[in-house]
Design an enzyme around this catalytic site. Sequence first.
Site, mmCIF file in Angstrom:
data_model
loop_
_atom_site.group_PDB
_atom_site.id
_atom_site.type_symbol
_atom_site.label_atom_id
_atom_site.label_comp_id
_atom_site.label_asym_id
_atom_site.label_seq_id
_atom_site.Cartn_x
_atom_site.Cartn_y
_atom_site.Cartn_z
ATOM 1 C CB CYS C 150 34.923 56.014 -19.847
ATOM 2 S SG CYS C 150 33.780 57.229 -19.972
ATOM 3 C CG HIS C 151 37.961 53.610 -18.335
ATOM 4 N ND1 HIS C 151 37.242 54.239 -17.753
ATOM 5 C CD2 HIS C 151 39.138 54.255 -18.358
ATOM 6 C CE1 HIS C 151 37.670 55.449 -17.049
ATOM 7 N NE2 HIS C 151 38.875 55.696 -17.865
ATOM 8 N N GLY C 152 35.833 50.825 -21.805
ATOM 9 C CA GLY C 152 35.617 49.476 -22.153
ATOM 10 C C GLY C 152 34.979 48.382 -21.494
#
Lengths: 418, 282, 186
Positions: C150-152
């Site tokens: 999703c956001h690394g």
Amino acid sequence: MSGHSTYNPTNPVMKWLDDRLPLPRLMYDSFVSYPVPRNLNYWYTFGGILMIMMVSQIITGIILVMHYTPHVDMAFDSVEHIRRNVNFGNVLQKWHAVGASFFFIAVYIHIARGMYYGSYKAPREILWMLGVAIFLVMMATGFMGYVLPWGQMSFWGAKVITNLFSAVPFFGEAIVTWLWGGFSVDNATLQRFFSLHYLLPFVLVGVVILHVWALHVTGQGNPTGVEVKSGQDTIAFTPFATVKDAFALSVFFIVFTAFVFYAPDYLGHSINYEEANPLVTPEHIVPEWYYLPFYAILRAVPDKLLGVVAMFGSIMIWFILPWLDTSKVRSAAYRPIFKQLFWLLMIDFFILGVVGANPPEGWWITVGQIATVYYFAHFLILLPLVGLLETPRPLPSSISDAVLAKNASKQPAAQPAE
Amino acid sequence: MKTTKTLLAAIALGTSLVLGTTAAVAAGKQHNAEDISFSFEGVFGHFDRAQLQRGYLVYKQVCAACHSMSLMSYRNLGERGGPELSEAEVKALAAEATIQDGPNDEGEMFERPGLPSDRFASPFPNMQAAMAANGGAYPVDLTLITKKREGFHFPWYVSPFIKLVKGNGGPEYVRSVLMGYEDPPADAAKDAPEGKSYNPYFAAGPWISMAPPLSEDAVEYADGTKASVEQMATDVAAFLTWAGEPKMEQRKSMGFQVVLYLALLSLLLFLTKKRVWGREPH
Amino acid sequence: MSTAEAPDEDRRDFLYIATGAVGAVGAAALAVPLIDQMNPSASVLALASIEVDLSPIEEGQSITVKWRGNPVIIRHRTAKEIEEAKAVNVADLPDQDARNANVADGSAATDENRVVDGKTQYLVQMGVCTHLGCVPIGNEGEYDGWFCPCHGSHYDTSGRIRKGPAPENLPVPEYQYLSDTKIKIG
């Protein structure tokens, strides 16, 4: 009420808001400075009680929906899940179910008060008709809500009442199939009833707002039936009416909560604790108590179509009540004959209720038919006639005169106020 | 305060008289259940823990052979307001049951010992199997039996008042049916349906498919109570009443607080109202 | 209208305040059931524990089980992964708390504190990224552990956050060994 607003905000924030959106002014004019007749008795507190009951039903209803499942396989169990597992669910579910009954108790008292004091007469016809519309929406909402727990009486009540529409000539069958979304009361029916049971309360709120609006245009009636003539006749809504309404509400809630906590099943039907079974009809199908008088009228007429017409007609007739009553005097307090007719109608309505609760056998049928005939005769024959024939007692010249006269007769020693 | 009195009287009359008529059912041939006094009746009613535990034993060893209690979980037996068994006892009781679970990773259903979170194991997998095994009669689910059956039937003009005080008589119904097997009167005996017993307390009676389920010492109570038929019937009726509404005790104690609070609030509002209106003529 | 100022104004004030206070207490009490009904019901709380058999999990494999509606990742770690996890200096970690419900609060985020002694090959942790709740993917990311798409966020082989926006290590739920190869979560 029409007239100049006396709202004069001292708080700068309120003044800022009032200049841009006069919501504080509307609230102040409607619920604080709003003048009400000073002679309102406790029968006039039921409007406020109804407002609270409506809010109570909507809040508990929204909560129940958070835990309820509208599916024929799960609806019954999900209501039991609420009663058994959800925090405070036992109370919340009963609050809503018993609350429906007490909503109707309050509305019947409110309607009866309107009939007794002639609250429907000019210029309050629209106010009255909106009230009848509210009652109809309440009945539809209550009926659909009773189906949702999906017990035996839920199911068979739904089947019997929807079948009323099969009495419609030519299209009856088609209408009923359309209502059901199938060939019997089934999942499709449950889900649409659930949807409408959630929708209708908000329709109700809308009509109630119109009802209150109409009330504030014409001003409240009062037990004398004499219109407000001067500031002497009125008193400010807050604190006078507010505290009186609050007291009445609190007493009403003692009775209400006593039922919720100590007789939660009393107003319901035991058989509704049995899950719906489309193959077995319970021995006696009776609607919830608040429909019983109308159910009795339905069964009093031997013809299917005419029975349905009579049942709906018995409520629809209220819409034209303002024009059926020919008397110029509003309040039953000054109409000796009408007053007796009013109480006869109450007795008749009660008898219809008892008839509706009992099986349509033997002399119950005869009693139901006589009571039905009398019900319609009251509105269609007696009411118009008595208005023309009766000699009313002399009316007081104003509300304050009536109040002073009453106080003087009650405690002669008391010095007059003002 | 004549108006107040009229108002109260109207509410009392309305609620007790008009509304209760719905509950009125014509008295049929069904015998009225014997009215006994249970510990859970009344405003301060509480269940007798020992009685509920005995009642559960009767259910488990006698009734559960045919009757399900599909809404009950084993964990309920340990919850406040019920038999209040210890956590260990609940776990042990649950583990005695065999619960079907699955599917597992191979897609197969499998059986495992019960957990407290499991519902009571049903004696039959479905209604059809239950009917097939019982000669076409369905052994009714007992979870709500005391709520859905009425033991008291009175004429319509007194029924609403009696039921306001006594309730519907569900617990008494269960007890009376269990104790109510008798020899059929001569005229009824000659057309006795095969395999049925005579029980005038039974709602759909007088002929009942269930053979007399209780006999002297059918169970052995851990607390030494003599297991007479009446004792077992009373105990299991109490247990089933609790099962119909496991939170009854919480409801009643909360209700007492609520009503007491509202009485105080009403008194204060009444005094405030009198003060506010003061000498305003009305 | 008269304003009728009575001499007993003090008593009047007291009465008004008492009535208002009692009313306010009632309103506050009313809020309790309305709010509490949204908390987990008794049936949800009763399902708060599950049992998992670890024996079918091969070395280097993971399984995901559902517990309280969330995925729990159970990984049978290889020797290399354990070594990598142990080699990390706790002081270098963004989150130095073990985040393990089975050890004391505030324990250091060593690999030992993330697993059970003697069963170090099995890592049991919530498969819920501590950033915004996505499920991290196994055998991905720069630290051979988990990677949240999703956001690394990158987690290492002990489930500790190493890089990315997630603030905390993947939490280890409360669990215990019932037998050599069987655990009970919750």
